[in-house]
Scaffold this active site. Structure first.
Site, PDB file in Angstrom:
ATOM      1  N   ASN A   8       0.863  -1.185   0.000  1.00 19.42           N
ATOM      2  CA  ASN A   8       0.000   0.000   0.000  1.00 19.42           C
ATOM      3  C   ASN A   8       0.898   1.234   0.000  1.00 19.42           C
ATOM      4  O   ASN A   8       1.462   1.584   1.034  1.00 19.42           O
ATOM      5  CB  ASN A   8      -0.886  -0.049   1.260  1.00 19.42           C
ATOM      6  N   LYS A  10       0.037   4.202  -0.246  1.00 24.76           N
ATOM      7  CA  LYS A  10      -0.637   5.383   0.331  1.00 24.76           C
ATOM      8  C   LYS A  10      -0.395   6.587  -0.574  1.00 24.76           C
ATOM      9  O   LYS A  10      -0.359   6.427  -1.788  1.00 24.76           O
ATOM     10  CB  LYS A  10      -0.165   5.603   1.773  1.00 24.76           C
ATOM     11  N   HIS A  91      -9.550   0.905   4.850  1.00 22.91           N
ATOM     12  CA  HIS A  91      -8.297   1.156   5.573  1.00 22.91           C
ATOM     13  C   HIS A  91      -8.569   2.129   6.717  1.00 22.91           C
ATOM     14  O   HIS A  91      -9.387   3.041   6.577  1.00 22.91           O
ATOM     15  CB  HIS A  91      -7.244   1.724   4.620  1.00 22.91           C
ATOM     16  N   GLU A  93      -7.002   4.570   7.750  1.00 23.24           N
ATOM     17  CA  GLU A  93      -6.791   5.986   7.401  1.00 23.24           C
ATOM     18  C   GLU A  93      -7.998   6.550   6.653  1.00 23.24           C
ATOM     19  O   GLU A  93      -8.316   7.732   6.780  1.00 23.24           O
ATOM     20  CB  GLU A  93      -5.490   6.123   6.591  1.00 23.24           C
ATOM     21  N   GLU A 158      -5.307  -5.071  10.592  1.00 18.53           N
ATOM     22  CA  GLU A 158      -4.316  -4.013  10.777  1.00 18.53           C
ATOM     23  C   GLU A 158      -4.621  -3.238  12.059  1.00 18.53           C
ATOM     24  O   GLU A 158      -5.443  -2.301  12.031  1.00 18.53           O
ATOM     25  CB  GLU A 158      -4.351  -3.035   9.591  1.00 18.53           C
ATOM     26  N   GLY A 164       2.572   2.234  10.768  1.00 15.53           N
ATOM     27  CA  GLY A 164       3.544   3.315  10.635  1.00 15.53           C
ATOM     28  C   GLY A 164       4.278   3.656  11.916  1.00 15.53           C
ATOM     29  O   GLY A 164       4.945   4.691  11.997  1.00 15.53           O
ATOM     30  N   SER A 203       3.404  -2.142  10.291  1.00 16.52           N
ATOM     31  CA  SER A 203       4.853  -2.184  10.564  1.00 16.52           C
ATOM     32  C   SER A 203       5.493  -3.526  10.186  1.00 16.52           C
ATOM     33  O   SER A 203       6.399  -3.994  10.882  1.00 16.52           O
ATOM     34  CB  SER A 203       5.146  -1.828  12.027  1.00 16.52           C
ATOM     35  N   GLY A 225       4.804   1.415   4.566  1.00 17.05           N
ATOM     36  CA  GLY A 225       6.098   2.076   4.361  1.00 17.05           C
ATOM     37  C   GLY A 225       7.158   1.213   3.699  1.00 17.05           C
ATOM     38  O   GLY A 225       7.867   1.663   2.791  1.00 17.05           O
TER      39      GLY A 225
HETATM   40  P1  PGA Z   1       2.848   0.305   7.584  1.00 14.27           P
HETATM   41  O1  PGA Z   1       1.365   0.481   6.984  1.00 14.27           O
HETATM   42  O2  PGA Z   1       3.397  -0.968   6.985  1.00 14.27           O
HETATM   43  O3  PGA Z   1       3.603   1.529   7.120  1.00 14.27           O
HETATM   44  O4  PGA Z   1       2.716   0.216   9.057  1.00 14.27           O
HETATM   45  C1  PGA Z   1       0.516  -0.620   6.797  1.00 14.27           C
HETATM   46  C2  PGA Z   1      -0.799  -0.170   6.242  1.00 14.27           C
HETATM   47  O5  PGA Z   1      -1.320   0.873   6.646  1.00 14.27           O
HETATM   48  O6  PGA Z   1      -1.371  -0.847   5.367  1.00 14.27           O
END
Ligand code: PGA
Length: 243
Positions: A8, A10, A91, A93, A158, A164, A203, A225
């Site tokens: 992802n 983002k 998601h 977010e 998640e 993150g 993460s 990330g």
């Molecule tokens: P992250 O994000 O690997 O940066 O923690 C995962 C996600 O939001 O899908």
């Protein structure tokens, strides 16, 4: 089941980065199914770069309606037309930044299915909810109300506090939550629920991927990330158990 490693991006990435990234993934010929989910404007370039490649393409969002007066939104049909096979929905977010409810997400999942896209539906608790002992209930409620009766696709667990942050739940907590999600999916969908892949996200990095991906009922990873660099994304895929 073949492991699934989805990236992802983002709101990251550039057009200039697409060719080299796509070439690195194709050259590696990874064993898991890898899905790249870049921002909307990069989808056509990725579709071109990944044509005739087993690397799949996904979007990060779609609208619930097939067309109409919805400024700034993108339909599932158009995503399909430009080469996406998958779409991330629900998601955290999107739930937080855009106030998406479980009902909104269920409608988008239905639209994705109608457009022949495979939805990757995200669920997960906040830190406050986990501390209050509510994680399981929150996730069960999200599953019950975000997945329409016709659901076929992928679920991603998640935990919001792991996204993150560099923090991940313990192996025992991931195992317990994935087992609970499996039970909920079987309750909801019967036999179909036994086959729905459950990804872990939050993460995931090259150095913890093998541990997380080896846990029972962890069918793969949704990576934020660490998916931005092809080498890291591939290193995560290399940590998946072979089937
Ligand atoms: P992250 O994000 O690997 O940066 O923690 C995962 C996600 O939001 O899908």
């Amino acid at each position: 089941m073949r492991p699934i490693i989805a990236g992802n991006w983002k709101m990251n990435g550039t057009l200039a980065a697409v060719q080299a990234y796509a070439a690195a993934l194709q050259a590696a010929d990874p064993a898991p199914l890898m899905i790249v989910c870049p921002p909307f404007p990069l989808l056509p370039a990725f579709a071109q770069a990944l044509r005739a490649s087993p690397i799949a393409l996904g979007a990060q969002e779609c609208h619930a309606r097939p067309s109409g007066a919805h400024t700034g939104d993108v339909s599932a049909d158009l995503l399909k037309e430009i080469g996406a096979g998958y779409v991330i929905l629900g998601h955290s977010e999107r739930r937080a930044d855009h106030g998406e409810t479980n009902a909104d997400i269920a409608a988008k999942v239905a639209a994705a299915l109608a457009a022949d896209l495979t939805p990757i539906v995200c669920v997960g608790e906040t830190e406050a909810q986990r501390d209050a002992g509510e994680a399981t209930d929150i996730v069960r409620t999200q599953l019950r109300h975000s997945l329409p009766e016709s659901f076929e696709g992928i679920v991603a667990y998640e935990p919001v506090w792991a996204i993150g942050t560099g923090r991940t739940p313990s192996a025992a907590d991931v195992t317990a939550m994935h087992a609970d999600i499996r039970t909920a999916l079987v309750t909801q969908f019967g036999d179909r629920g036994t086959k729905i892949p459950i990804l872990y996200g939050g993460s995931v990095k090259p150095d913890n991927a093998a541990t997380l991906l080896a846990l029972p009922d962890v069918g793969g990873a949704l990576v934020g990330g660490a998916s931005l660099k092809a080498a890291d994304f591939l290193a995560i895929a290399a940590g998946a158990p072979s089937v």
